[in-house]
Motif scaffolding. Structure first.
Motif, short mmCIF file in Angstrom:
data_model
loop_
_atom_site.label_atom_id
_atom_site.label_comp_id
_atom_site.label_asym_id
_atom_site.label_seq_id
_atom_site.Cartn_x
_atom_site.Cartn_y
_atom_site.Cartn_z
N PHE A 151 1.01 -0.98 -0.41
CA PHE A 151 -0.36 0.33 0.56
C PHE A 151 0.37 1.31 -0.02
CE2 PHE A 151 -3.11 -2.90 1.90
CZ PHE A 151 -4.64 -2.91 0.96
N ASP A 177 -2.51 5.87 1.81
CA ASP A 177 -3.31 4.37 1.46
C ASP A 177 -3.60 3.79 3.08
OD1 ASP A 177 -4.62 4.70 -0.91
OD2 ASP A 177 -3.61 3.62 -1.92
N HIS A 208 -4.87 5.56 5.54
CA HIS A 208 -6.98 6.00 5.93
C HIS A 208 -6.62 4.86 5.75
CE1 HIS A 208 -10.46 6.33 3.52
NE2 HIS A 208 -9.82 4.86 2.86
N VAL A 266 -9.59 -0.33 -1.48
CA VAL A 266 -8.74 1.04 -1.04
C VAL A 266 -6.99 -0.54 -2.07
CG1 VAL A 266 -7.16 1.95 -0.18
CG2 VAL A 266 -9.03 2.05 0.43
#
Length: 248
Positions: free
Chosen positions: A145, A149, A152, A229
């Motif tokens: 990631f 992200d 998040h 995601v």
């Protein structure tokens, strides 16, 4: 009465004769908070629990706020994060279960973990409370990631966890001796003709199971995160070149 049995005074005397350390101060503060709540903690009461003059505590914590920060660090230090786990969803699920366990074991500390940090800029928070964040970011970036992200996902997970533990710890049955769930929850006090759906869910509300609710919430959250995601696809390894210049 057996004169060798340890009572509060002998316990205080034993502590008072041992070296005073920051760990001992924080352990005593956590015990007071667990039994009486954050609002009942004071430097005077902490000194009494340790069998020491309260002024001696200031060598290990400059004030009550510093003690509370230290307690938050101590409790969050129990949160296990394996940033090397190749299965990020599995690891986040373990972290969530661990966080719930800590909250249930120390319900009076939850405000220090959930609401108190929101009043403090990130860079001014106790270092120990930031380590789980760093380790989770490491876990997620190792899983390809991006940093943005990963942050998040961390926020989504802990936003859910904070709401879950606050809900679980505040689920209160008004009168457990009543014969029906409607009466046990006090829903009969609501205006007649209003809130029909809430009244109809009395049995579901009364049967609240924190473990089950956590798992169902994690199923929804982690599935949604995985779909919305996704980590970037891993680039295939470069093709090998044979001796005559052809690629395999």
């Amino acid at each position: 009465m057996n004169g060798t049995r340890d009572g509060p005074s002998s316990e205080h005397s034993r502590i008072g004769n041992s070296p005073l350390t920051r760990a001992a101060v924080l352990a005593a503060a956590l015990e007071i908070i667990d039994h009486s709540g954050v609002e009942r903690l004071s430097m005077r009461r902490l000194g009494k629990a340790l069998g020491r003059d309260p002024m001696a505590l200031y060598r290990h914590a400059v004030n009550k706020a510093a003690v509370l920060d230290g307690v938050a660090e101590t409790v969050l230090g129990q949160l296990t994060v394996d940033s090397s786990d190749p299965d990020w969803q599995h690891q986040l699920r373990l972290i969530a279960r661990d966080f719930r366990r800590i909250a249930v074991d120390h319900p009076n500390v939850v405000p220090l973990l959930v609401t108190h940090p929101l009043a403090t800029p990130l860079g001014l928070r106790p270092i120990g409370t930031l380590r789980p964040l760093e380790r989770i970011l490491s876990l997620l970036t190792r899983s390809d990631f991006t940093g943005s992200d990963a942050l998040h996902i961390y926020r989504a997970l802990f936003g859910f966890l904070y709401g879950h533990v606050l809900t679980e710890l505040q689920e209160i049955v008004e009168r457990p001796e009543e014969p029906t769930d409607l009466l046990r929850l006090g829903l009969h006090r609501l205006p007649i003709g209003e809130f029909p759906l809430l009244r109809g869910l009395a049995s579901d509300l009364a049967a609240y199971d924190g473990v089950e609710e956590l798992e169902r919430g994690l199923d929804i959250l982690l599935t949604g995160l995985a779909e919305n995601v996704p980590p970037p696809p891993t680039a295939p390894p470069p093709a090998a070149i044979t001796a005559n210049g052809d690629r395999k």
